[in-house]
Write an enzyme that holds these catalytic residues in place. Structure first.
Site, PDB file in Angstrom:
ATOM      1  N   GLY A  22     -14.577 -10.981  21.164  1.00  0.00           N
ATOM      2  CA  GLY A  22     -14.862  -9.641  20.629  1.00  0.00           C
ATOM      3  C   GLY A  22     -15.291  -9.731  19.177  1.00  0.00           C
ATOM      4  O   GLY A  22     -14.965  -8.867  18.364  1.00  0.00           O
ATOM      5  N   GLY A  25     -16.989  -6.730  17.355  1.00  0.00           N
ATOM      6  CA  GLY A  25     -16.312  -5.432  17.362  1.00  0.00           C
ATOM      7  C   GLY A  25     -15.758  -5.037  16.006  1.00  0.00           C
ATOM      8  O   GLY A  25     -16.009  -5.690  14.982  1.00  0.00           O
ATOM      9  N   GLN A  26     -14.972  -3.957  15.993  1.00  0.00           N
ATOM     10  CA  GLN A  26     -14.472  -3.378  14.743  1.00  0.00           C
ATOM     11  C   GLN A  26     -13.666  -4.391  13.927  1.00  0.00           C
ATOM     12  O   GLN A  26     -13.904  -4.569  12.741  1.00  0.00           O
ATOM     13  CB  GLN A  26     -13.587  -2.158  15.064  1.00  0.00           C
ATOM     14  CG  GLN A  26     -13.077  -1.435  13.822  1.00  0.00           C
ATOM     15  CD  GLN A  26     -11.827  -0.604  14.090  1.00  0.00           C
ATOM     16  OE1 GLN A  26     -11.235  -0.673  15.160  1.00  0.00           O
ATOM     17  NE2 GLN A  26     -11.431   0.180  13.107  1.00  0.00           N
ATOM     18  N   ILE A  49     -20.096 -10.578  24.112  1.00  0.00           N
ATOM     19  CA  ILE A  49     -20.605 -10.332  25.462  1.00  0.00           C
ATOM     20  C   ILE A  49     -22.088  -9.967  25.364  1.00  0.00           C
ATOM     21  O   ILE A  49     -22.518  -9.407  24.358  1.00  0.00           O
ATOM     22  CB  ILE A  49     -19.823  -9.216  26.205  1.00  0.00           C
ATOM     23  CG1 ILE A  49     -19.697  -7.972  25.326  1.00  0.00           C
ATOM     24  CG2 ILE A  49     -18.468  -9.714  26.691  1.00  0.00           C
ATOM     25  CD1 ILE A  49     -19.188  -6.755  26.071  1.00  0.00           C
ATOM     26  N   TYR A 157      -4.454   3.612  27.218  1.00  0.00           N
ATOM     27  CA  TYR A 157      -4.504   2.663  26.099  1.00  0.00           C
ATOM     28  C   TYR A 157      -3.093   2.156  25.794  1.00  0.00           C
ATOM     29  O   TYR A 157      -2.859   0.947  25.678  1.00  0.00           O
ATOM     30  CB  TYR A 157      -5.094   3.387  24.878  1.00  0.00           C
ATOM     31  CG  TYR A 157      -5.246   2.550  23.634  1.00  0.00           C
ATOM     32  CD1 TYR A 157      -6.177   1.525  23.566  1.00  0.00           C
ATOM     33  CD2 TYR A 157      -4.485   2.832  22.499  1.00  0.00           C
ATOM     34  CE1 TYR A 157      -6.342   0.779  22.403  1.00  0.00           C
ATOM     35  CE2 TYR A 157      -4.653   2.099  21.335  1.00  0.00           C
ATOM     36  CZ  TYR A 157      -5.576   1.071  21.293  1.00  0.00           C
ATOM     37  OH  TYR A 157      -5.733   0.344  20.137  1.00  0.00           O
ATOM     38  N   LYS A 161      -1.380  -1.507  26.123  1.00  0.00           N
ATOM     39  CA  LYS A 161      -0.815  -2.187  24.941  1.00  0.00           C
ATOM     40  C   LYS A 161       0.628  -2.634  25.201  1.00  0.00           C
ATOM     41  O   LYS A 161       1.017  -3.745  24.812  1.00  0.00           O
ATOM     42  CB  LYS A 161      -0.910  -1.291  23.696  1.00  0.00           C
ATOM     43  CG  LYS A 161      -2.323  -1.129  23.171  1.00  0.00           C
ATOM     44  CD  LYS A 161      -2.959  -2.483  22.817  1.00  0.00           C
ATOM     45  CE  LYS A 161      -4.366  -2.403  22.305  1.00  0.00           C
ATOM     46  NZ  LYS A 161      -5.039  -3.710  22.220  1.00  0.00           N
TER      47      LYS A 161
HETATM   48  C1  AKB Z   1      -7.124   4.111  18.105  1.00  0.00           C
HETATM   49  O1  AKB Z   1      -7.087   5.151  17.431  1.00  0.00           O
HETATM   50  O2  AKB Z   1      -7.312   4.072  19.322  1.00  0.00           O
HETATM   51  C2  AKB Z   1      -6.864   2.799  17.390  1.00  0.00           C
HETATM   52  C3  AKB Z   1      -5.418   2.459  17.355  1.00  0.00           C
HETATM   53  C4  AKB Z   1      -4.516   3.108  16.414  1.00  0.00           C
HETATM   54  O3  AKB Z   1      -4.988   1.615  18.086  1.00  0.00           O
HETATM   55  N1  AKB Z   1      -7.400   2.872  16.076  1.00  0.00           N
END
Ligand code: AKB
Length: 332
Positions: A22, A25-26, A49, A157, A161
């Protein structure tokens, strides 16, 4: 659970070659360059990628390779070819975009992590896969969120995580893979834009200020979240991977914090330096619901004690630097 394979701790001295998955990416775009500065360009492979090829300094300062977490053999090939011993696995979708593509978020975040961990187990690599404030949920204590506490997130998300943390710890306990991680706050940088996160407003607001535009906040006043300037985030990742493993009581993942603010506080910090700047509100219900479920501010004392975490930037010094750097960037 006992460690089944003998775990041989790597020290930085033993680490020779790094793969950043990655890398465009950011986080990856800046982390790759920082690692190359510290370890030498030839020792850090920028994994990307197709469709997100490295450009400019990222392309010119070291080796490149296709590293798609959904295709484990692309990772294995680079690890073998470059004798990689440390992998920074940064492939993930951010929180808001993940809500619209939950299956893809799981495929990249968890199936992808599984592939990376299997390669790491086979070739003896250490692995850093970031977690986030998003790994917490509404039932978590929001103020001074402890290192070890309730993690029942309501977003895909967050689910990925928490699973990342558990799976990484599992590979350490069962196979002796040297997995380590931090829970990143919202990351703020003048370089690569985040794209699809709940905390993105704290980057967008600086662009609006420098462009002379009014900023419309998608989050209500009083919505506090942990945030961090990118140089501190890069230091955290590298410092943790270099840390003496005998001092680590935790691994996946450490709370790290440097500042917490709401839209009003960041607005005031900018307005002090850009007097004509204006802000209004138009609340985005999805972003607001996600932000409300995340901590206001985390307790990062375990990171400070176990590996010496110490951030350099607060809201004022970050704002000073962001405005200065963005003025230069946007005038080019
Ligand atoms: C998001 O806002 O999805 C990310 C994070 C805090 O993981 N910047």
């Amino acid at each position: 659970m006992p460690v089944l394979n003998k775990y041989v701790a790597l020290t930085r001295k033993d680490m020779q070659n790094v793969l950043v998955i990655g890398a465009t990416g950011q986080i990856g775009s800046e982390l790759t360059l920082e690692l190359r500065k510290r370890y030498g360009g030839g020792h850090v492979v920028a994994g990307y990628i197709p469709g997100a090829e490295p450009k400019g300094a990222l392309k010119d300062s070291g080796p490149l390779g296709i590293a798609d977490v959904t295709e484990g053999d692309t990772i294995a090939r680079i690890v073998k070819d470059y004798k990689v011993d440390t992998i920074y696995n940064l492939a993930a979708l951010l929180s808001v975009v993940a809500e619209s593509k939950p299956a893809l978020a799981w495929k990249i975040g968890i199936d992808g992590l599984w592939n990376v961990l299997e390669v790491a187990r086979t070739y003896g690599c250490a692995v850093f896969t970031p977690s986030s404030i998003g790994s917490f949920g509404a039932g978590t204590p929001h103020v001074h969120t402890p290192q070890d506490t309730i993690q029942r997130p309501c977003t895909i998300y967050g689910v990925t995580k928490v699973t990342t943390e558990l799976l990484s710890d599992y590979y350490h306990a069962k196979y002796g893979v040297d997995t380590r991680s931090v829970r990143f706050p919202g990351l703020i940088s003048y370089q690569t834009l985040p794209g699809g996160g709940t905390t993105d407003y704290a980057v967008d607001i600086y662009y609006a200020a420098v462009r002379g535009e009014k900023f419309v906040s998608p989050l209500r006043a009083g919505t506090y979240m942990d945030m961090m300037y990118m140089p501190d985030a890069l230091n955290a990742a590298i410092q943790l991977m270099e840390a003496d493993p005998s001092r680590l009581k935790h691994r996946n993942a450490f709370n790290i914090a440097s500042m917490s603010f709401d839209p009003e506080e960041i607005y005031r910090a900018i307005k002090k330096r850009v007097p004509g700047f204006e802000m209004g509100y138009e609340v985005d219900p999805l972003k607001q619901a996600i932000a409300d479920s995340w901590p206001d501010c985390m307790d990062d004392s375990c990171a400070r004690e176990e590996w010496g975490w110490k951030p350099q930037y607060d809201l004022e010094s970050m704002t000073e630097d962001m405005l200065e750097k963005l003025r230069v960037k946007l005038s080019q």
